[in-house]
Design an enzyme around this catalytic site. Structure first.
Site, PDB file in Angstrom:
ATOM      1  N   ASP A   7       0.840  -1.189   0.000  1.00 45.61           N
ATOM      2  CA  ASP A   7       0.000   0.000   0.000  1.00 45.61           C
ATOM      3  C   ASP A   7       0.887   1.255   0.000  1.00 45.61           C
ATOM      4  O   ASP A   7       2.086   1.184   0.297  1.00 45.61           O
ATOM      5  CB  ASP A   7      -0.881  -0.044   1.261  1.00 45.61           C
ATOM      6  N   LEU A   8       0.297   2.401  -0.311  1.00 45.83           N
ATOM      7  CA  LEU A   8       1.055   3.654  -0.313  1.00 45.83           C
ATOM      8  C   LEU A   8       0.795   4.492   0.941  1.00 45.83           C
ATOM      9  O   LEU A   8       1.608   4.525   1.848  1.00 45.83           O
ATOM     10  CB  LEU A   8       0.745   4.467  -1.575  1.00 45.83           C
ATOM     11  N   ASP A   9      -0.347   5.170   1.020  1.00 52.15           N
ATOM     12  CA  ASP A   9      -0.602   6.082   2.150  1.00 52.15           C
ATOM     13  C   ASP A   9      -0.636   5.327   3.473  1.00 52.15           C
ATOM     14  O   ASP A   9      -1.348   4.331   3.617  1.00 52.15           O
ATOM     15  CB  ASP A   9      -1.921   6.821   1.930  1.00 52.15           C
ATOM     16  N   THR A  41      -2.886   0.421  -4.203  1.00 56.07           N
ATOM     17  CA  THR A  41      -3.215   1.713  -3.600  1.00 56.07           C
ATOM     18  C   THR A  41      -4.594   2.221  -4.001  1.00 56.07           C
ATOM     19  O   THR A  41      -5.133   1.820  -5.045  1.00 56.07           O
ATOM     20  CB  THR A  41      -2.145   2.753  -4.011  1.00 56.07           C
ATOM     21  N   LYS A 210      -9.237  -4.243  -3.492  1.00 58.64           N
ATOM     22  CA  LYS A 210      -7.828  -4.609  -3.627  1.00 58.64           C
ATOM     23  C   LYS A 210      -7.637  -6.116  -3.647  1.00 58.64           C
ATOM     24  O   LYS A 210      -6.751  -6.635  -4.330  1.00 58.64           O
ATOM     25  CB  LYS A 210      -7.013  -3.990  -2.491  1.00 58.64           C
ATOM     26  N   ASP A 233      -2.253  -0.731   6.000  1.00 55.94           N
ATOM     27  CA  ASP A 233      -2.550  -0.075   7.270  1.00 55.94           C
ATOM     28  C   ASP A 233      -3.999   0.273   7.502  1.00 55.94           C
ATOM     29  O   ASP A 233      -4.390   0.534   8.644  1.00 55.94           O
ATOM     30  CB  ASP A 233      -1.742   1.226   7.371  1.00 55.94           C
ATOM     31  N   SER A 234      -4.853   0.323   6.459  1.00 55.38           N
ATOM     32  CA  SER A 234      -6.172   0.915   6.665  1.00 55.38           C
ATOM     33  C   SER A 234      -7.295   0.043   6.115  1.00 55.38           C
ATOM     34  O   SER A 234      -7.074  -1.049   5.587  1.00 55.38           O
ATOM     35  CB  SER A 234      -6.224   2.310   6.043  1.00 55.38           C
ATOM     36  N   ASN A 236      -9.281   0.116   3.534  1.00 53.69           N
ATOM     37  CA  ASN A 236      -9.333  -0.325   2.147  1.00 53.69           C
ATOM     38  C   ASN A 236      -8.327  -1.432   1.848  1.00 53.69           C
ATOM     39  O   ASN A 236      -8.308  -1.973   0.740  1.00 53.69           O
ATOM     40  CB  ASN A 236      -9.132   0.856   1.185  1.00 53.69           C
TER      41      ASN A 236
END
Length: 283
Positions: A7-9, A41, A210, A233-234, A236
């Site tokens: 993931d990115l953010d 992402t 995803k 982390d989140s 999604n």
């Protein structure tokens, strides 16, 4: 060979929305060892490429609505049904909130969106004097600096041109409005919602997430799902955590992600992706 989805953010990106240099080095190292690493992402594909520079790797973008190979060839797309997208935009315009339309070539947002967010923020801060206004605005400003971001005056005209809509993103400081919008779209037949951060709800096609995109890419590459690794982390990221063989939660992850994880790495500000690849996966 393993397929590692990052993931990115909140994961590869630190809190200032820049990629961890150590994380980028670890990804390049894993690729040099014969593994395939993909970015997975909620961001648009062109924004993800802009952030990660010269990495030549597959990309799963827009929460799974677009899947690209390492050369940048589109392998699969699952846009929102055009009539559902138009209905959604009309609904969001009626509810007077900031929103974005993710299309193949750009991220479009009504031109008055920034003023709407500022007005909402002022209401929130006046009702809650302890809230840090500057910190709130720093988190919101991330939306306006996305690569490929464009302001438009007539969003419905954009949809009338027939562009695919991969995702709609709503950002609001009004929690009641956020909950109302989320409930509305979760009751629709052709779309559902997810979230990557506070104050955000993302609207995507029913078949998009995803996890399904990761399964598709693994099948395309001939990788068994037991040999897939995800780092996130989140909320999604939940679908890819449910799909993967090994699930690594960031130290800053929400509890739902940590509950699903095989192991936990360091935080995004402490180069958690690099630690996960080099130490936890021993690559």
């Amino acid at each position: 060979m393993k397929l590692i989805a990052v993931d990115l953010d909140g994961t590869l990106l630190t809190s200032d929305s820049r990629p961890s240099s150590q994380g980028l080095d670890a990804i390049s190292h894993a690729v040099s060892k014969g593994h395939t690493v993909t970015l997975c992402t909620g961001r648009a594909s062109f924004d993800a490429r802009h952030l990660t520079g010269e990495l030549s790797i597959p990309i799963i973008a827009s929460n799974g609505a677009e899947v690209f190979d390492r050369e940048g060839t589109l392998l699969r797309e699952t846009p929102i049904d055009p009539s559902a997208a138009a209905e959604a935009v009309r609904y969001l315009l009626k509810h007077d909130v900031y929103f974005e339309i993710f299309c193949p070539e750009a991220i479009y947002s009504p031109s008055d969106g920034e003023q709407k967010l500022l007005a909402e923020m002022d209401i929130l801060v006046s009702a809650n004097p302890g809230v840090d206004r500057d910190q709130l605005w720093e988190s919101a400003k991330i939306q306006f600096v996305q690569f490929g971001f464009r302001g438009i005056d007539h969003p419905l005209q954009l949809l009338e041109q027939g562009r695919p809509v991969y995702k709609l993103l709503v950002y609001t400081f009004n929690e009641d409005k956020l909950n109302e919008i989320t409930m509305h779209f979760n009751d629709q037949l052709q779309v559902h919602t997810t979230s990557s951060a506070n104050h955000i709800v993302e609207i995507i096609a029913k078949e998009t997430d995803k996890g399904s995109a990761l399964r598709f890419l693994a099948g395309h590459l001939g990788v068994d799902m037991s040999d897939t690794v995800v780092i996130g982390d989140s909320y999604n990221d939940i679908s890819m955590f449910e799909a993967a063989g090994t699930k690594i939660a960031m130290g800053n992850a929400v509890e739902e992600i940590k509950h699903l994880s095989t192991m936990t790495t360091r935080t995004n500000n402490d180069h958690g992706v690099a630690y996960a690849i080099r130490s936890l996966l021993e690559i």
